[in-house]
Design a protein around this motif. Sequence first.
Motif, PDB file in Angstrom:
ATOM      1  N   GLU A  27       0.825  -1.194   0.000  1.00  0.00           N
ATOM      2  CA  GLU A  27       0.000   0.000   0.000  1.00  0.00           C
ATOM      3  C   GLU A  27       0.867   1.255   0.000  1.00  0.00           C
ATOM      4  N   ASN A  28       2.054   1.151   0.579  1.00  0.00           N
ATOM      5  CA  ASN A  28       2.958   2.291   0.688  1.00  0.00           C
ATOM      6  C   ASN A  28       4.140   2.058  -0.248  1.00  0.00           C
ATOM      7  N   LYS A  48      16.285  -9.442  11.184  1.00  0.00           N
ATOM      8  CA  LYS A  48      15.447  -9.598   9.996  1.00  0.00           C
ATOM      9  C   LYS A  48      13.986  -9.832  10.392  1.00  0.00           C
ATOM     10  N   ALA A  49      13.777 -10.625  11.458  1.00  0.00           N
ATOM     11  CA  ALA A  49      12.407 -10.863  11.922  1.00  0.00           C
ATOM     12  C   ALA A  49      11.746  -9.550  12.337  1.00  0.00           C
ATOM     13  N   GLY A  50      12.487  -8.691  13.024  1.00  0.00           N
ATOM     14  CA  GLY A  50      11.963  -7.382  13.413  1.00  0.00           C
ATOM     15  C   GLY A  50      11.702  -6.508  12.204  1.00  0.00           C
ATOM     16  N   LEU A  51      12.626  -6.555  11.244  1.00  0.00           N
ATOM     17  CA  LEU A  51      12.461  -5.796  10.007  1.00  0.00           C
ATOM     18  C   LEU A  51      11.189  -6.223   9.277  1.00  0.00           C
ATOM     19  N   ASP A  52      11.018  -7.534   9.129  1.00  0.00           N
ATOM     20  CA  ASP A  52       9.848  -8.051   8.410  1.00  0.00           C
ATOM     21  C   ASP A  52       8.544  -7.643   9.107  1.00  0.00           C
ATOM     22  N   SER A  53       8.543  -7.727  10.442  1.00  0.00           N
ATOM     23  CA  SER A  53       7.327  -7.356  11.188  1.00  0.00           C
ATOM     24  C   SER A  53       6.984  -5.883  11.001  1.00  0.00           C
ATOM     25  N   ALA A  54       8.008  -5.029  11.079  1.00  0.00           N
ATOM     26  CA  ALA A  54       7.766  -3.587  10.919  1.00  0.00           C
ATOM     27  C   ALA A  54       7.299  -3.260   9.511  1.00  0.00           C
ATOM     28  N   ASP A  56       5.737  -5.205   7.451  1.00  0.00           N
ATOM     29  CA  ASP A  56       4.348  -5.664   7.312  1.00  0.00           C
ATOM     30  C   ASP A  56       3.390  -4.678   7.981  1.00  0.00           C
ATOM     31  N   PHE A  57       3.769  -4.201   9.161  1.00  0.00           N
ATOM     32  CA  PHE A  57       2.909  -3.287   9.906  1.00  0.00           C
ATOM     33  C   PHE A  57       2.686  -1.976   9.150  1.00  0.00           C
ATOM     34  N   TYR A  58       3.792  -1.445   8.575  1.00  0.00           N
ATOM     35  CA  TYR A  58       3.690  -0.149   7.897  1.00  0.00           C
ATOM     36  C   TYR A  58       3.361  -0.283   6.402  1.00  0.00           C
ATOM     37  N   HIS A  59       3.254  -1.525   5.923  1.00  0.00           N
ATOM     38  CA  HIS A  59       2.925  -1.773   4.517  1.00  0.00           C
ATOM     39  C   HIS A  59       3.951  -1.132   3.582  1.00  0.00           C
ATOM     40  N   VAL A  60       5.225  -1.388   3.871  1.00  0.00           N
ATOM     41  CA  VAL A  60       6.307  -0.875   3.033  1.00  0.00           C
ATOM     42  C   VAL A  60       7.134  -2.059   2.540  1.00  0.00           C
ATOM     43  N   ILE A 276      12.929   0.827  11.667  1.00  0.00           N
ATOM     44  CA  ILE A 276      11.887   1.190  10.705  1.00  0.00           C
ATOM     45  C   ILE A 276      10.905   2.165  11.346  1.00  0.00           C
ATOM     46  N   LYS A 277      10.548   1.920  12.598  1.00  0.00           N
ATOM     47  CA  LYS A 277       9.608   2.806  13.299  1.00  0.00           C
ATOM     48  C   LYS A 277      10.167   4.228  13.383  1.00  0.00           C
ATOM     49  N   LEU A 278      11.450   4.356  13.752  1.00  0.00           N
ATOM     50  CA  LEU A 278      12.062   5.680  13.856  1.00  0.00           C
ATOM     51  C   LEU A 278      12.035   6.415  12.515  1.00  0.00           C
ATOM     52  N   MET A 279      12.355   5.684  11.448  1.00  0.00           N
ATOM     53  CA  MET A 279      12.420   6.336  10.139  1.00  0.00           C
ATOM     54  C   MET A 279      11.028   6.673   9.609  1.00  0.00           C
ATOM     55  N   MET A 280      10.041   5.830   9.880  1.00  0.00           N
ATOM     56  CA  MET A 280       8.680   6.135   9.444  1.00  0.00           C
ATOM     57  C   MET A 280       8.126   7.357  10.170  1.00  0.00           C
ATOM     58  N   GLU A 281       8.426   7.470  11.464  1.00  0.00           N
ATOM     59  CA  GLU A 281       7.967   8.643  12.214  1.00  0.00           C
ATOM     60  C   GLU A 281       8.599   9.917  11.675  1.00  0.00           C
ATOM     61  N   TYR A 282       9.844   9.805  11.234  1.00  0.00           N
ATOM     62  CA  TYR A 282      10.528  10.962  10.660  1.00  0.00           C
ATOM     63  C   TYR A 282       9.973  11.296   9.276  1.00  0.00           C
ATOM     64  N   LEU A 283       9.815  10.284   8.434  1.00  0.00           N
ATOM     65  CA  LEU A 283       9.376  10.514   7.061  1.00  0.00           C
ATOM     66  C   LEU A 283       7.914  10.955   6.987  1.00  0.00           C
ATOM     67  N   ASP A 284       7.074  10.383   7.855  1.00  0.00           N
ATOM     68  CA  ASP A 284       5.647  10.706   7.803  1.00  0.00           C
ATOM     69  C   ASP A 284       5.262  11.928   8.630  1.00  0.00           C
ATOM     70  N   HIS A 285       6.006  12.176   9.725  1.00  0.00           N
ATOM     71  CA  HIS A 285       5.595  13.236  10.646  1.00  0.00           C
ATOM     72  C   HIS A 285       6.700  14.243  10.961  1.00  0.00           C
ATOM     73  N   GLY A 286       7.902  14.041  10.373  1.00  0.00           N
ATOM     74  CA  GLY A 286       9.006  14.955  10.635  1.00  0.00           C
ATOM     75  C   GLY A 286       9.577  14.834  12.037  1.00  0.00           C
ATOM     76  N   LYS A 287       9.259  13.730  12.723  1.00  0.00           N
ATOM     77  CA  LYS A 287       9.691  13.558  14.107  1.00  0.00           C
ATOM     78  C   LYS A 287      11.043  12.844  14.151  1.00  0.00           C
ATOM     79  N   LYS A 288      12.031  13.518  14.717  1.00  0.00           N
ATOM     80  CA  LYS A 288      13.348  12.912  14.899  1.00  0.00           C
ATOM     81  C   LYS A 288      13.430  12.274  16.285  1.00  0.00           C
TER      82      LYS A 288
END
Length: 317
Positions: A27-28, A48-54, A56-60, A276-288
Motif C-alpha cells: 500500500e505504501n 530480519k524478523a523485526g524488520l519483516d514485522s515492521a 508488514d505493519f507499515y505496509h512498506v 523502521i519505526k524511527l524512520m517512518m515517524e521521521y518521514l511521515d511526521h518529521g519527528k526525529k
Amino acid sequence: MKNKLISLLCILMLAGCYGKTEPAANENDRYFLFATPLRDHTIWLQAKAGLDSACDFYHVHCDWIGPNVIDTEKMNEVIETGILQQADGIITQGVIDSSLIQEAKEDGIPLILVDSDQPDSERFAYMGKDFKQQAELMLKDVEKHLGTKEKLKIAIQVAESDFSIAKQQIEQIKSVFQQHPGGYELVDISDSKSDIVRAKREWKNVLSQYPDINVAINFAAESAEPCAETAKEMNIRKHILIYAVDDMPATISMIKNGDIDGSIVTSFYDYGYQSIKLMMEYLDHGKKPESTTVYPTLMMVTKENVDTYKGDLNEKK
C-alpha cells in the motif's frame, strides 16, 4: 550519468547474490534497505524478523541484503546500491565506509547504524549496546563468583580487532575492570574472523600459552562454544569463567549445561523493528528521535535466569 547507471547495474547484479528479496505489492511505496553484515547468521536473523514485522505493519517494502561472511567491501556495495535506488531509509552495522553515510545524508536518506557506531558521522541515529553497561554486568558477575580480592587474568576474543565495535568493547572492559579491588590484567586479544574453526584454534593457542587465565570473554558470538570446548579438553574449565554475547541457541544450551557462565543479550529484533519505526515517524511526521543514540535493554543471562530472561527482556521494552 552513463557511468553511474553502469555502476548501478553492476552492483544490483552483486546484490542478487547476497539475499535480495522480490518486491511485493504494498500500500505504501516506501522502500527500506537493511544492509546486514551477515545474511544468514542466527543472531542477525532476529533483526530480519523485526524488520519483516515492521515492514508488514507499515505496509512498506524492505530488502535484507548482505554477505554470508564478514566482508565490508560487499556491504559498501549494497549500501551504494540503496543510495542509487534512492531508498527511503537504510539500516546497517557501523563497519561501513563513513563516506557512504555522508553520501546518504546529502541525498536525503536517513541511515541508521546498529550494533556498532560511528559517532562522528552524519548517521540519522545509532541503536546498539551500551558497552559500559555491558562491562559492568560482566564485572558484577565475575565478582559474584570470584569475590573482589582475586586478581583477574583476562583473555578476550573478538570477530575483528580492527573494527570499531571491538575496540569500543575492549576499551570499556579496561575502564570498568580497573575498578576491581584485586586488580586485573588483560593478557591476550584474539580474532575469530567470524569463523568457528579459527575461533577454536585461537582459543587453544591462548589457553595453552596462558593456562592461569580466570576470565575468558567472547565478544564474537561464535567464539563461546570453541572456548568452552577447549577449556574442557585442557581440564581447566573449573578454573575459568567463560562469558559470551548474544543468545544463539548453542549459547543458551551451554549456559543451561554449565559449560559457560553467562552471556550479555540485547534485542536484535529491535534493530529491525525500531529502526523502521524511527524512520517512518521521521518521514511521515518529521519527528526525529529524542536522542541520536538509542540503547536497547541489556541483560546478563546466567543459569539462574536462563529460562525466564526472554519474558523479562520483553517486559522491559
